[in-house]
Each structure stands twice: as structure tokens, then as C-alpha cells.
Design a protein around this motif. Structure first.
Motif, mmCIF file in Angstrom:
data_model
loop_
_atom_site.group_PDB
_atom_site.id
_atom_site.type_symbol
_atom_site.label_atom_id
_atom_site.label_comp_id
_atom_site.label_asym_id
_atom_site.label_seq_id
_atom_site.Cartn_x
_atom_site.Cartn_y
_atom_site.Cartn_z
ATOM 1 N N PHE A 1 -11.742 43.713 80.623
ATOM 2 C CA PHE A 1 -10.985 44.762 81.706
ATOM 3 C C PHE A 1 -10.034 45.536 81.851
ATOM 4 N N MET A 2 -9.419 45.729 80.937
ATOM 5 C CA MET A 2 -8.392 46.836 80.255
ATOM 6 C C MET A 2 -8.933 48.447 80.676
ATOM 7 N N GLY A 3 -9.996 47.925 79.679
ATOM 8 C CA GLY A 3 -11.025 48.622 79.511
ATOM 9 C C GLY A 3 -11.975 49.624 80.662
ATOM 10 N N LEU A 4 -12.045 48.262 81.626
ATOM 11 C CA LEU A 4 -13.227 48.758 83.077
ATOM 12 C C LEU A 4 -11.475 49.569 83.690
ATOM 13 N N LEU A 5 -10.557 49.007 84.171
ATOM 14 C CA LEU A 5 -9.627 49.619 84.809
ATOM 15 C C LEU A 5 -9.134 50.754 84.455
ATOM 16 N N VAL A 6 -9.273 50.842 82.994
ATOM 17 C CA VAL A 6 -8.044 52.240 83.201
ATOM 18 C C VAL A 6 -9.479 53.224 83.010
ATOM 19 N N SER A 7 -10.883 53.266 82.765
ATOM 20 C CA SER A 7 -11.450 53.603 83.221
ATOM 21 C C SER A 7 -12.054 54.321 84.816
ATOM 22 N N VAL A 8 -11.801 53.128 85.266
ATOM 23 C CA VAL A 8 -11.590 53.267 87.097
ATOM 24 C C VAL A 8 -10.016 54.342 87.315
ATOM 25 N N SER A 9 -9.388 53.589 87.492
ATOM 26 C CA SER A 9 -7.981 54.777 87.660
ATOM 27 C C SER A 9 -7.827 55.724 86.891
ATOM 28 N N ALA A 10 -8.716 55.856 85.833
ATOM 29 C CA ALA A 10 -8.904 57.334 84.836
ATOM 30 C C ALA A 10 -10.054 58.593 86.453
ATOM 31 N N ALA B 1 -9.464 62.136 91.027
ATOM 32 C CA ALA B 1 -10.038 62.658 92.205
ATOM 33 C C ALA B 1 -8.811 63.281 92.654
ATOM 34 N N VAL B 2 -8.003 62.587 92.811
ATOM 35 C CA VAL B 2 -6.242 62.965 93.154
ATOM 36 C C VAL B 2 -5.910 64.077 92.566
ATOM 37 N N PHE B 3 -5.400 64.829 91.528
ATOM 38 C CA PHE B 3 -6.230 65.978 90.703
ATOM 39 C C PHE B 3 -6.955 66.680 91.531
ATOM 40 N N VAL B 4 -8.071 66.233 91.993
ATOM 41 C CA VAL B 4 -8.893 67.454 92.617
ATOM 42 C C VAL B 4 -8.449 68.059 93.639
ATOM 43 N N ILE B 5 -7.559 66.777 94.893
ATOM 44 C CA ILE B 5 -7.354 66.844 96.869
ATOM 45 C C ILE B 5 -6.258 67.944 95.766
ATOM 46 N N GLY C 1 0.244 60.306 84.556
ATOM 47 C CA GLY C 1 -0.450 61.435 85.743
ATOM 48 C C GLY C 1 -0.500 61.474 87.187
ATOM 49 N N LEU C 2 -0.875 60.024 87.943
ATOM 50 C CA LEU C 2 -0.538 59.367 88.873
ATOM 51 C C LEU C 2 0.479 59.817 90.110
ATOM 52 N N VAL C 3 1.754 59.391 88.992
ATOM 53 C CA VAL C 3 3.424 59.041 88.995
ATOM 54 C C VAL C 3 3.565 60.687 89.424
ATOM 55 N N HIS C 4 3.648 61.264 88.719
ATOM 56 C CA HIS C 4 4.286 62.519 87.801
ATOM 57 C C HIS C 4 3.238 63.561 88.224
ATOM 58 N N GLY C 5 1.870 63.610 88.128
ATOM 59 C CA GLY C 5 0.931 65.273 88.312
ATOM 60 C C GLY C 5 0.978 65.376 89.360
#
Lengths: 522, 248
Positions: free
Chosen positions: A375-384, A389-393, A458-462
Motif C-alpha cells: 500500500f505505502m509503495g503504491l501510494l508513494v508512487s502515485v502521489s509522486a 504533474a502539479v509541478f509541470v502545471i 512538495g505538494l504543500v510548499h512547492g
């Protein structure tokens, strides 16, 4: 110079509340963990006291402080009764070695008194505008009026002002002792969990070397020393993050036929609540222990008792405080965290509480595994991927944020010297040693926990704000929260290397709770 | 704690096992030991050199006619080993003893304009500004109950500071008559210029209102400024211990 006695009295109040709240779990936690967890557990009485006074419009006096403590004790005991009904013998001293228990309390009380006394006499402190404009005066105001105001909910979160308010109630003029006390708690906790976790099959000398090196490295690290006496949210956030995560790892590794160790799940949930209430962005970083918990709870068949053990104490503390806020303030609007997004996050937390069953169902229906360690591995991969994507946008703000972070962490502006180079290099090497994602190991959860922390950062501060160059930058301070987890992770890798028996740990039966109890008199 | 011969056997076994470890494990151990060594060397340099820097700033320099540094932070401020190790963070201090003492380390009338000016410059566009200053007519409301620093009034009587109340409006002074005063600058022209240079301000704000108590004592001024904005409040209680001449 004012007397340190009021501060010491406030700390004694927190420790006693923690002792009482965790009393039924003391045998499952072990003496060291029980006594070390007392202070950070007891500190959760402060926001509950503030929620009580906010609801009833009364000052945060001694009666309110006592009510806050009673609320915490009642909640933890209720969860313990639901999640560990077979542990009824632990409610009394029956069957226990009364003399040994008394000796443990005596030694722990003595250690607390000596450390707090030394810190109370030394009275070193560091403050910035947040400390003397917000964290302390908001506590003074809270102590007088009893109302958690909009600034607390919107800007500073609830735990620190209420912690300050308890200090003021006891007659203190400034918080000199509680911050370094929490730092010492963190150091003891690291040694305790390493000793009885990844190092359990190591020789005594290896145990001493690895746990001593971990504690020594942190104690000599200037960022750790700085945050130990900095009147701010960082040391407390770092402590709750590590304590919650490591409790979950221990809960997973000491699972029995009833599922993960319920006592460790309960303290993990309580510490996760502390993490959420220490900073406004704590509600976001809260999802590091929550995601870890979902992974732990789905390692085998999901049990209601186990889910209750982790989520009930966490949600009780968080929801009680926010319910008081919504009742008193309505849907507050302000700068860092307004009422609506906070409500949304609280809703996601409620969904997270039922997600172990959702993950379990998905695991049955999907062609690949998503539950348990996956679960954690998948979650980290998906959220990364989401982060990328958010960084690109939002590349303009992300680029600036990344540049500021690079300059702060790697080019000296943030005051870390070589620390983050060491983190990157050691983590990279651990990927080659196979520890980063090694199944059924102590290291996998720690590695993925650190990874998820940085994705959330990254999501909060980036994207929201790019920050600034210098030691005062928000992200530059927040990354400190994960440093103890990284140290724990590296220590666990070293423990695996230096403990030949550990290499076969996968085939071993999980250690019993008794094996996880270092004797206080050892 | 250690159990002698068994412990020795374990060490030998560990050493033998270590030689048979994969290369990545060996590199990991070397890297960890290197990190520990760097940490120890850095602290060692601080431990060896900082006492001399402190001695130099507190004894040797004054003996040669220079100004003595009183606080620990200022004594170590010129030690490159300390600066490198500490990473430019604010220095710890232990004087003060209470909230006002801590405040006095950070906000004095010498940097009040600097702090407020920076905030106003930053947030003026958002509509923030100082709207009024609240000054309790009754001095006991400001100093009140005993705690904190012992201070002396101009008439020679002593009092102890108390946490100076902070609030967004006069409500907290409901039992005390309050009054407002217009900005009464306490900065000399030289101090203002120094502040502008230090803070890199284009223009120091002239809009904030600051009040001083009716009675000052022993050269102390307590300035209480309430900064309120559309959505955000700033509160400052500056304390200057010796305003005359500017140097603290």
C-alpha cells in the motif's frame, strides 16, 4: 529571573496525565516506552482542555486543565477497553510485579525531575516573531479568555497555544523547559525503539553502538540543538511524527493472531493527533502516519478492533478540538488554513478510517496486490506522479520553490552544512543494499514514510508559496521534522548489517511483547 | 550489562561476518562512520575554539580598550567555527527570564520601526496597516501582578514586570480606562537611518502609532503597538532598556 517551578509543575501535570492515560497499556508497551511516551501523550490534554473551555466559555484554569486530562484519559481507556478487552488484567496491578512497577515509576520520575530541573535552571531559549507574537501570547490570551480564537485555528494550530496556556495557568512566564524536554524524549524514544526493534537480535555492544550513535548524531546536529530550545512547532512535530511512525512499525512487527499490537496502535493514533494539531499544515503531514497505518492494518485480515485502536484516539482528539472551533467560530476565514479546507481534510480523515476495508476489497478484486506492505509503495508512487504533474502545471512557482530549497538545503543558506548531502547519499546507498524496499523489514516502512513526507512537502510548499532563502524559510524548518525518521532509518539499516541473525528475521516468528520490553533496571 | 566472553565471541563473529558482507553494506557502514566522524570533528572544533573566542570578547578585547560583549551570543558571534557549525541560526540566550525578557532580546524601540516597517511594506498592498494604539491609563494594568524582571521607576520605587496584555481591541482592558496617542517617535535620526540601512527598507513607515506610558522609569520605555489589518493582526510589545544613545 522568575522561578522555574511553575514550568516544572506544568510538565509534571503532563507526565502524570500521560502515565494515567497509558496505564492499561504499560505491560504491552514495556517500561521504557511507557514512561517515555507519558510526556507527549499527556501534552494532548492541553488542546482537549482548550476545546472544553472554548465550548463552555470559561477560562483555562486548573479545573479546565483537569477536565482536559480526564477527557484524554477517558478516551484512551475507552479505546483500550474496546481494542484490548483481553488485557483486563492490566487495569490493576494484579499479576504484575508491584515492586518492579513502583521501581520503574520511581526511576522514571527521578529521570524526569533531574532533566527538567537541569533545563529549568539552564533556561536557554530561542525565539522568533512566531514565538513571542503568536505561540506564547496566544496561550496567555487562551488562558485568560478560554476561547481558541480564529488566529489559533487559521495560523498557529491548537496544540502549542494550549500548551502555553497550561504553562500560564501554572504561573509560568515563558516555556523554557518543555521544548528541550520533548527533544530528550525523542532521543530516548529513538534509542528505545531501535534497541527493542531492529537491534533486538544484536549483541549488547552492537545495540549500544548503533543506538548510541543515532542519539549522539542527533544530539550533536546543530539543527536538532536549535529546535530543542526554539519556542516553535518543529521539535514537537518531529517528535510526534517519529513516535507515531515507529509505534506503527512496532505494532506491525509484533502482530499476533489478533492482528497488529493494539497497544502500539493506540499510542500511534494519539501521537498522530499531536502531529495534526501542532501546525496548521500538520493536517497534511498527518497522512504520513495515516497511510502507514492503513498499510499496517491491511497486512492481514482487517479487524475492527485494530482500526479502532489507531483511528479512535486520533480522531477523538482532532475532532473534539475542531468541533469546538466550528461551534465557536463558524466557518472561519483566514490566511493559512480557513474553515472549509480544514473541514474537507477532516472529511478525508473520516474516509481514511474506513479505507482499510476499501483497500482490502480492492486487493481482492484487482489483479495486483495493493494491501499491506504494497500500500505505502503504491501510494508513494502515485502521489509522486501527482506531484510531478502539479509541478509541470505550476512550473513557475515550483521552479522557484525548488531553487530556494536547493539553495537552503544543499548550498548552505539553510544552515544544514552537509546534512542533506549525507541524507541523499546514505539513502542512495541503502537502495543498493536492498534495505529501502526490503519486504518484512524494519527499514521499508521508514524509507517509504520519508518518501511520502517529501511528496506532501512538495505538494504543500512547492506550489502554494515558493518560500525564501535562509534559515527562517518555512520548508527549510519543516524538513527538520523528518530528520529523526531518517536517522532511525539509517540506524535500522546499520542494525541489519551488523546483526547477522536479522538477515533471517523474515523467517522468524514476530517477537513477543515481552521481548520488546527492555527492563528498566537493565 | 555486558556478558563478557559471550560478548567477545559475538564481536569476533560480527567481524568475520562483516568481511563477508556485500560491497554495498560495507560502503554503507563506511559512509555512516564518515558522517559520525564529520559530526564529531565539527563539534570538536567548536569545543576547542569557542571558549577562546568567548574569552577574547569578554576579557582580552575590553582589556585592550575595546567594548565588552555581554551575551553568550555576541561573545561567540565572531567565531567562524561556531558560525559554520550553528549555520547562521539565531543564537540561544538565557537572560531575560520571562516573556518580556525574551521580547527585549528581539524587539526594542531601535528595531520596532524596522519590524513594523517591513511588515507594512510587505502587506500594505493587501490593506494592512496599524489602526490604533491602546495604552492603559493605569500603569498597573501593564505591569500588574508580580513576575518577571525587577524594574525601578523614576521615583525610585520598584516593580516587577508582568506579561503585557495583547489583544486586537480594547476589550481586554474592559476594567481599565484606555486612551490612544498619535505616533511619538523615539528614534533619533541616526537610529532611523541605521534601521533603514540594516533592514534594506526603501522607506520606513510613518503610519504606525506608538504610545508610551505616562511615567517612564530608569530610562525604560514600554511601547505598545497594536497592528491590525483587514484579515490579519500583528502585535508588538517592544521593550527598550536604555533608549538614550541607542546602545543597549
Amino acid at each position: 529571573m522568575s522561578s522555574p517551578l511553575p514550568e516544572l509543575a506544568a510538565i509534571a501535570y503532563f507526565v502524570v496525565i500521560g502515565w494515567i492515560a497509558l496505564w492499561p497499556m504499560r505491560e504491552r508497551l514495556g517500561a521504557f516506552a511507557y514512561h517515555t511516551a507519558a510526556l507527549p501523550s499527556g501534552m494532548l490534554a492541553a488542546p482537549l482542555a482548550a476545546a472544553f473551555t472554548t465550548t463552555l466559555h470559561r477560562p483555562l484554569d486548573f479545573i479546565s486543565a483537569a477536565v482536559g486530562g480526564l477527557l484524554l484519559v477517558a478516551a484512551v481507556w475507552a479505546v483500550t477497553w474496546l481494542a484490548m478487552p483481553h488485557a483486563s488484567a492490566a487495569w490493576t496491578l494484579g499479576g504484575s510485579d508491584a515492586g518492579g512497577v513502583a521501581k520503574g515509576f520511581g526511576l522514571a520520575a527521578g529521570a524526569y525531575a533531574v532533566v527538567a530541573g537541569v533545563l529549568g535552571v539552564a533556561r536557554f531559549t530561542i525565539a522568533n516573531a512566531d514565538s513571542y507574537v503568536s505561540y506564547w501570547p496566544l496561550g496567555v490570551e487562551l488562558s485568560r479568555t478560554g476561547a481558541i480564537n480564529e488566529r489559533v485555528f487559521a495560523s498557529r494550530a491548537q496544540l502549542l497555544p494550549s500548551l502555553s496556556a497550561i504553562h500560564v495557568t501554572f504561573g509560568s512566564d515563558w516555556a523554557y523547559v518543555i521544548y528541550p524536554m520533548v527533544a530528550v524524549t525523542l532521543l530516548v524514544w529513538i534509542a528505545t525503539t531501535l534497541w527493542s526493534g531492529p537491534l533486538r537480535s544484536a549483541s549488547t555492544r552492537t545495540k549500544l553502538f548503533v543506538s548510541g550513535a543515532a542519539v549522539g548524531f542527533l544530539a550533536l546536529e546543530p539543527s536538532f540543538v536549535f529546535h530543542s530550545i526554539f519556542v516553535h512547532s518543529h521539535m514537537i512535530s518531529a517528535t510526534y511524527l517519529l513516535m507515531s511512525l515507529s509505534s506503527l512499525w512496532v505494532a506491525a512487527r509484533t502482530a499476533d493472531e489478533d492482528g497488529p499490537n493494539a497497544a502500539w496502535l493506540i499510542v500511534a493514533g494519539a501521537f498522530a493527533a499531536g502531529l495534526a494539531l501542532t501546525r496548521t499544515d500538520g493536517l497534511a503531514y498527518e497522512f504520513v502516519p495515516v497511510a502507514t497505518a492503513i498499510g499496517v492494518l491491511t497486512l492481514s485480515k482487517v479487524r475492527l478492533k485494530s482500526v479502532v485502536a489507531f483511528f479512535a484516539p486520533m480522531m477523538f482528539v482532532i475532532y473534539a478540538v475542531f468541533a469546538a472551533g466550528y461551534a465557536g467560530l463558524g466557518m472561519w476565514k483566514d490566511n493559512k488554513l480557513s474553515g472549509k479546507p480544514a473541514l474537507m481534510i477532516l472529511g478525508v480523515l473520516a474516509v481514511a478510517a474506513v479505507s482499510p476495508w476499501i483497500v482490502e476489497q480492492l486487493d481482492r478484486r484487482l489483479p495486483f496486490r495493493v494491501a499491506g506492505e504494497r500500500f505505502m509503495g503504491l501510494l508513494v508512487s502515485v502521489s509522486a506522479v501527482l506531484l510531478l504533474a502539479v509541478f509541470v502545471i505550476k512550473w513557475d512557482s515550483a521552479r522557484l520553490a525548488l531553487a530556494n530549497t536547493r539553495i537552503n538545503l544543499f548550498e548552505g543558506a539553510g544552515g544544514y552544512f552537509y546534512l542533506w548531502y549525507a541524507v541523499v547519499i546514505l539513502t542512495a546507498i541503502s537502495a543498493f543494499t536492498g534495505d529501502a524496499l526490503r519486504p518484512k523489514s524494519w527499514t521499508r516502512g521508514a524509507f517509504l514514510g520519508v518518501a511520502l513526507f517529501f511528496v506532501i512537502a512538495g505538494l504543500v510548499h512547492g506550489t502554494a508559496h515558493a518560500g525564501r532563502i535562509g534559515v527562517g524559510d518555512s520548508l527549510n524548518r519543516i524538513v527538520f521534522h523528518v530528520v529523526p525518521v531518517v536517522v532511525w532509518y539509517v540506524s535500522a539499516v546499520v542494525a541489519r548489517i551488523l546483526s547477522p541473525a536479522e538477515e533471517t528475521a523474515d523467517a522468524e516468528a514476530a517477537p513477543t511483547p515481552q521481548q520488546l520490553q527492555p527492563d528498566l533496571a537493565e | 550489562m555486558s556478558d563478557g566472553p559471550r560478548e567477545g565471541l559475538l564481536l569476533v563473529r560480527n567481524a568475520q561476518t562483516l568481511r563477508s558482507k556485500p560491497l554495498a553494506d560495507k560502503i554503507m557502514l563506511i559512509a555512516v562512520v564518515l558522517c559520525l566522524a564529520i559530526a564529531l570533528v565539527r563539534v570538536g572544533l567548536v569545543v576547542v575554539t569557542v571558549p577562546y573566542a568567548m574569552y577574547k570578547n569578554s576579557v582580552a578585547v575590553p582589556a585592550a580598550g575595546g567594548a565588552s560583549s555581554k551575551s553568550v551570543g555576541s561573545r561567540v558571534a565572531h567565531s567562524w567555527t561556531w558560525l559554520t557549525w550553528w549555520g547562521g541560526r539565531p543564537n540561544p540566550h538565557r537572560d531575560g527570564g520571562n516573556y518580556l525578557g525574551v521580547m527585549s532580546r528581539h524587539i526594542t524601540s531601535r528595531n520596532l520601526g524596522c519590524v513594523i516597517g517591513v511588515l507594512l511594506e510587505k502587506d500594505n498592498a493587501k490593506g494592512y496597516g496599524i489602526t490604533r494604539v491602546i495604552v492603559p491609563s493605569d500603569m498597573t494594568a501593564l505591569y500588574g501582578e508580580e513576575s518577571g524582571n525587577l524594574m525601578k521607576r523614576a521615583d525610585g520605587t520598584e516593580f516587577r514586570t508582568y506579561w503585557a496584555p495583547i489583544s486586537r481591541d480594547a476589550a481586554i482592558f474592559s476594567d481599565v480606562p484606555v486612551k490612544t496617542r498619535k505616533y511619538d517617535p523615539v528614534l533619533t535620526a541616526a537610529q532611523s537611518a541605521a534601521l533603514r540601512t540594516t533592514a534594506g527598507l526603501k522607506e520606513q513607515s510613518k503610519e504606525f502609532w506608538v504610545a508610551k506610558p505616562r511615567v517612564g522609569g530608569s530610562g525604560q520605555w514600554i511601547l505598545y503597538a497594536s497592528v491590525t489589518g483587514e484579515k490579519r493582526d500583528y502585535f508588538f510589545i517592544p521593550l527598550e532598556l536604555s533608549p538614550a544613545g541607542g546602545a543597549k
